[in-house]
Design an enzyme around this catalytic site. Structure first.
Site, PDB file in Angstrom:
ATOM      1  N   GLY A 175     -17.823   6.351 -13.812  1.00 17.01           N
ATOM      2  CA  GLY A 175     -17.059   7.282 -12.685  1.00 17.01           C
ATOM      3  C   GLY A 175     -16.971   6.794 -11.452  1.00 17.01           C
ATOM      4  O   GLY A 175     -17.136   7.315 -10.224  1.00 17.01           O
ATOM      5  N   ILE A 178     -11.675   3.415 -10.380  1.00 18.98           N
ATOM      6  CA  ILE A 178     -10.740   3.162 -11.389  1.00 18.98           C
ATOM      7  C   ILE A 178     -10.859   4.103 -12.232  1.00 18.98           C
ATOM      8  O   ILE A 178      -9.842   5.012 -12.693  1.00 18.98           O
ATOM      9  CB  ILE A 178     -10.920   1.921 -11.929  1.00 18.98           C
ATOM     10  CG1 ILE A 178     -10.502   0.861 -10.871  1.00 18.98           C
ATOM     11  CG2 ILE A 178     -10.016   1.725 -13.184  1.00 18.98           C
ATOM     12  CD1 ILE A 178     -10.826  -0.742 -11.397  1.00 18.98           C
ATOM     13  N   GLY A 264     -16.716  -1.870 -14.184  1.00 17.94           N
ATOM     14  CA  GLY A 264     -16.794  -2.885 -13.026  1.00 17.94           C
ATOM     15  C   GLY A 264     -15.860  -4.147 -13.555  1.00 17.94           C
ATOM     16  O   GLY A 264     -15.165  -4.051 -14.516  1.00 17.94           O
ATOM     17  N   HIS A 436       3.200  18.782  14.964  1.00 17.82           N
ATOM     18  CA  HIS A 436       3.051  20.251  14.092  1.00 17.82           C
ATOM     19  C   HIS A 436       4.154  20.618  13.395  1.00 17.82           C
ATOM     20  O   HIS A 436       5.593  20.482  13.678  1.00 17.82           O
ATOM     21  CB  HIS A 436       2.697  21.257  15.299  1.00 17.82           C
ATOM     22  CG  HIS A 436       2.407  22.741  14.463  1.00 17.82           C
ATOM     23  ND1 HIS A 436       1.458  22.920  13.647  1.00 17.82           N
ATOM     24  CD2 HIS A 436       3.304  23.676  14.311  1.00 17.82           C
ATOM     25  CE1 HIS A 436       1.611  23.994  13.177  1.00 17.82           C
ATOM     26  NE2 HIS A 436       2.537  24.573  13.510  1.00 17.82           N
TER      27      HIS A 436
HETATM   28  C1  LIG Z   1      -6.785  -0.131 -12.065  1.00 16.92           C
HETATM   29  C2  LIG Z   1      -7.020  -0.719 -10.737  1.00 16.92           C
HETATM   30  C3  LIG Z   1      -6.529   0.122  -9.600  1.00 16.92           C
HETATM   31  C4  LIG Z   1      -6.670  -0.521  -8.381  1.00 16.92           C
HETATM   32  N1  LIG Z   1      -6.367   0.293  -7.254  1.00 16.92           N
HETATM   33  C5  LIG Z   1      -6.274  -0.260  -5.783  1.00 16.92           C
HETATM   34  C6  LIG Z   1      -5.883   0.339  -4.809  1.00 16.92           C
HETATM   35  O1  LIG Z   1      -5.288   1.493  -4.809  1.00 16.92           O
HETATM   36  N2  LIG Z   1      -6.200  -0.401  -3.687  1.00 16.92           N
HETATM   37  C7  LIG Z   1      -6.803  -1.400  -3.672  1.00 16.92           C
HETATM   38  O2  LIG Z   1      -6.882  -1.916  -2.226  1.00 16.92           O
HETATM   39  N3  LIG Z   1      -7.376  -2.206  -4.632  1.00 16.92           N
HETATM   40  C8  LIG Z   1      -7.242  -1.444  -5.636  1.00 16.92           C
HETATM   41  N4  LIG Z   1      -7.482  -2.314  -6.961  1.00 16.92           N
HETATM   42  C9  LIG Z   1      -8.302  -3.615  -6.519  1.00 16.92           C
HETATM   43  C10 LIG Z   1      -7.280  -4.599  -6.373  1.00 16.92           C
HETATM   44  O3  LIG Z   1      -6.289  -4.855  -7.286  1.00 16.92           O
HETATM   45  C11 LIG Z   1      -8.061  -6.009  -6.245  1.00 16.92           C
HETATM   46  O4  LIG Z   1      -9.319  -5.855  -5.380  1.00 16.92           O
HETATM   47  C12 LIG Z   1      -7.149  -7.115  -5.517  1.00 16.92           C
HETATM   48  O5  LIG Z   1      -6.010  -7.201  -6.837  1.00 16.92           O
HETATM   49  C13 LIG Z   1      -7.934  -8.434  -5.500  1.00 16.92           C
HETATM   50  O6  LIG Z   1      -6.845  -9.357  -5.211  1.00 16.92           O
HETATM   51  P1  LIG Z   1      -7.255 -10.904  -5.213  1.00 16.92           P
HETATM   52  O7  LIG Z   1      -6.075 -11.699  -4.738  1.00 16.92           O
HETATM   53  O8  LIG Z   1      -8.695 -11.497  -5.217  1.00 16.92           O
HETATM   54  O9  LIG Z   1      -7.162 -11.333  -6.836  1.00 16.92           O
HETATM   55  P2  LIG Z   1      -6.093 -10.596  -8.172  1.00 16.92           P
HETATM   56  O10 LIG Z   1      -5.077  -9.682  -7.827  1.00 16.92           O
HETATM   57  O11 LIG Z   1      -7.165 -10.391  -9.300  1.00 16.92           O
HETATM   58  O12 LIG Z   1      -5.263 -12.151  -8.216  1.00 16.92           O
HETATM   59  C14 LIG Z   1      -6.021 -13.046  -8.842  1.00 16.92           C
HETATM   60  C15 LIG Z   1      -4.762 -13.866  -9.682  1.00 16.92           C
HETATM   61  O13 LIG Z   1      -5.285 -15.083  -9.844  1.00 16.92           O
HETATM   62  C16 LIG Z   1      -4.831 -15.816 -11.068  1.00 16.92           C
HETATM   63  N5  LIG Z   1      -5.808 -16.788 -11.613  1.00 16.92           N
HETATM   64  C17 LIG Z   1      -6.943 -16.439 -12.085  1.00 16.92           C
HETATM   65  N6  LIG Z   1      -7.637 -17.797 -12.237  1.00 16.92           N
HETATM   66  C18 LIG Z   1      -6.670 -18.837 -12.273  1.00 16.92           C
HETATM   67  C19 LIG Z   1      -6.740 -20.261 -12.485  1.00 16.92           C
HETATM   68  N7  LIG Z   1      -7.667 -20.694 -12.719  1.00 16.92           N
HETATM   69  N8  LIG Z   1      -5.555 -20.849 -12.198  1.00 16.92           N
HETATM   70  C20 LIG Z   1      -4.208 -19.975 -11.695  1.00 16.92           C
HETATM   71  N9  LIG Z   1      -4.365 -18.626 -11.601  1.00 16.92           N
HETATM   72  C21 LIG Z   1      -5.479 -18.047 -11.645  1.00 16.92           C
HETATM   73  C22 LIG Z   1      -4.667 -14.265 -11.966  1.00 16.92           C
HETATM   74  O14 LIG Z   1      -3.896 -14.391 -13.038  1.00 16.92           O
HETATM   75  C23 LIG Z   1      -4.565 -13.540 -10.897  1.00 16.92           C
HETATM   76  O15 LIG Z   1      -3.001 -13.291 -10.881  1.00 16.92           O
HETATM   77  C24 LIG Z   1      -7.575  -1.843  -8.078  1.00 16.92           C
HETATM   78  C25 LIG Z   1      -7.989  -2.514  -9.337  1.00 16.92           C
HETATM   79  C26 LIG Z   1      -7.545  -2.152 -10.238  1.00 16.92           C
HETATM   80  C27 LIG Z   1      -8.185  -2.790 -11.592  1.00 16.92           C
END
Ligand SMILES: Cc1cc2nc3c(=O)[nH]c(=O)nc-3n(C[C@H](O)[C@H](O)[C@H](O)COP(=O)(O)OP(=O)(O)OC[C@H]3O[C@@H](n4cnc5c(N)ncnc54)[C@H](O)[C@@H]3O)c2cc1C
Length: 450
Positions: A175, A178, A264, A436
């Site tokens: 809960g 997500i 998570g 408003h």
């Molecule tokens: C269902 C859902 C809804 C969400 N809604 C929201 C929201 O409304 N607002 C919000 O702020 N956050 C939201 N989030 C969270 C948000 O998506 C993440 O916090 C955010 O995407 C993290 O960004 P990041 O750049 O750290 O990693 P990511 O977005 O996970 O990107 C990491 C990238 O690295 C690539 N990668 C991994 N390992 C390697 C490697 N060794 N070599 C090359 N490429 C690699 C992956 O393919 C990926 O494309 C949501 C998450 C989910 C699952």
């Protein structure tokens, strides 16, 4: 061997925004991405969920349009068409990133990046050298070792976002944010929803009143919420999946067509570097306040880091700070103040401290809670209850936090983030004339109450 000032691994909101900023700051930059540009946020997170939320809310509004004086002979939805539209939105934004990379002359390498030493990254057996490396590899859904978890129909958010079948009933394990957003989507589409949460309330890390308010609102819409319950086993019985959960000393169960596991996320660091080159804690990369790892010129940001806030705008803000440090410039963002939004109905948005947290920090506060029932725009738009609560320091009236549970909360929090970030007093916030009728008038009213 190609040599760069900066190699960014991962093109999510942390990685791609950092790369664009680095290029702007004059750094020769490359990005390594093993999947699609945009990462989780664009492809499997923020954007796809909000696109589906928009479709499902629209359908639900049409179903209840009679009270607005509008009648339809019938309304139906096509899940495949909704998914197609979501994919179009995602593709448009992905093309935008690709174009921006080209214009910024950023080299993009498709494949899995591996760091072999402080200055070397290997992609598809090609070796690259970099003065600095930024790890932005993000996270993927965590799937717990529950008996039966691999049954057909048990899905993570990744799979559910591409499920084109109309779902009649859905059990959501978890809960948190997500879980609740998917409950919102599928409830609006008419599915029977049960949320099973291990803690004593949904959104356990958020303000208690907000979590109680959304639970009440969900219950009114026939979403069943079970708290303090641990799922121990999943059994498949024909087309139904039965989740057996322990609650207090009893075992109970609920059956549904599909199960979403949303408990998570796990950092993507498997195979990213050799041995113990980079220090980790509980499977996530350890960083300091400047996003530096234990290796001087290797930085890490976003969902793959230890103790992070798993939000897209946090990953981006960390990344922008990191590239400014690399370029020898002052950092642009204060990472201590991160607004968080939840796209339920009503929406939820928070920034800064709650009264409870301020109390723990030894800060004496005064609060004001404005009920949205008195807000004209709210009466026009919805019959949901809601509120705007502001928290100010008792001694000088400086705003230190806000918790919103109302229509458009996720947009309204912007004004309050600005106020809290710049130490405005409630009196200063109240002195601003708000247009408003708007939802944001409520911010002015709450400030006046303080
Ligand atoms: C269902 C859902 C809804 C969400 N809604 C929201 C929201 O409304 N607002 C919000 O702020 N956050 C939201 N989030 C969270 C948000 O998506 C993440 O916090 C955010 O995407 C993290 O960004 P990041 O750049 O750290 O990693 P990511 O977005 O996970 O990107 C990491 C990238 O690295 C690539 N990668 C991994 N390992 C390697 C490697 N060794 N070599 C090359 N490429 C690699 C992956 O393919 C990926 O494309 C949501 C998450 C989910 C699952």
């Amino acid at each position: 061997m190609e040599k760069y000032d900066l190699i960014v691994i991962g093109a999510g909101p942390g990685g791609y925004e950092s790369a664009l900023e680095a290029a702007k700051l004059g750094l020769k930059t490359a990005v390594v991405e093993e999947r699609e540009l945009g990462g989780t946020c664009l492809n499997r997170g923020c954007i796809p969920t909000k696109a589906l939320l928009h479709s499902s809310e629209m359908y639900n509004e049409i179903l209840h349009a009679q009270k607005l004086g509008i009648t339809f002979d019938s309304a139906s939805f096509d899940m495949q068409a909704m998914i197609n539209r979501k994919n179009e939105v995602v593709q448009t934004l992905r093309n935008g990133i690709e174009g921006a990379f080209k214009r910024a002359k950023i080299d993009l390498y498709a494949g899995k990046g591996k760091i072999t030493d402080a200055n070397t990254v290997i992609v598809n057996d090609k070796v690259f050298s970099a003065d600095h490396i930024l790890i932005a590899t993000g996270s993927t859904p965590f799937v717990p070792p529950i008996e039966g978890i691999n049954s057909d129909g048990v899905m993570t958010s990744d799979e559910l976002l591409d499920c084109t079948k109309k779902i009649e009933s859905l059990t959501i394990i978890g809960g948190g944010v997500i879980g609740l957003e998917f409950a919102q989507i599928y409830n609006a589409l008419g599915a029977e929803i049960t949320i099973i949460e291990a803690m004593e309330r949904v959104l356990p890390t958020l303000d208690r009143e907000i979590s109680q308010s959304i639970a009440m609102s969900f219950k009114k819409r026939n979403i069943k919420i079970v708290t303090g319950a641990m799922v121990e086993k999943i059994e498949q019985d024909g087309s139904l999946l039965t989740s057996h959960y322990r609650i207090a000393d009893k075992t109970e169960n609920v059956s549904s067509e599909k199960i979403l596991v949303a408990i998570g996320r796990r950092a993507n660091i498997a195979g990213l570097f050799d041995g113990d080159l980079i220090e980790t804690e509980r499977g996530q990369i350890k960083i300091d306040e400047h996003c530096r790892t234990n290796v001087k010129n290797i930085y890490a940001i976003g969902d793959c880091t230890y103790g992070t806030i798993q939000l897209a705008h946090y990953a981006t803000a960390q990344g922008l700070n990191a590239v400014h440090i690399i370029a020898g410039k002052p950092v642009p963002h204060d990472l201590s103040l991160i607004p968080s939004c939840i796209y339920t109905s009503p929406e939820i948005a928070c920034v800064g401290m709650t009264q409870d947290i301020a109390k723990l920090a030894g800060i004496e506060t005064k609060t004001a809670k404005y009920l949205m029932g008195a807000n004209g725009k709210t009466q026009i738009k919805t019959d949901e209850r809601g509120f705007v609560r502001l928290v100010a320091r008792a001694n000088d009236g400086v705003l230190i936090g806000a918790q919103l549970f109302c229509c458009n909360a996720t947009d309204m929090i912007g004004e309050l983030s600005l106020a809290v970030a710049h130490g405005l007093t409630a009196r200063q916030a109240a002195s601003v004339v708000h247009p408003h009728p708007t939802f944001v008038e409520a911010v002015g009213e709450a400030a006046k109450m303080l």
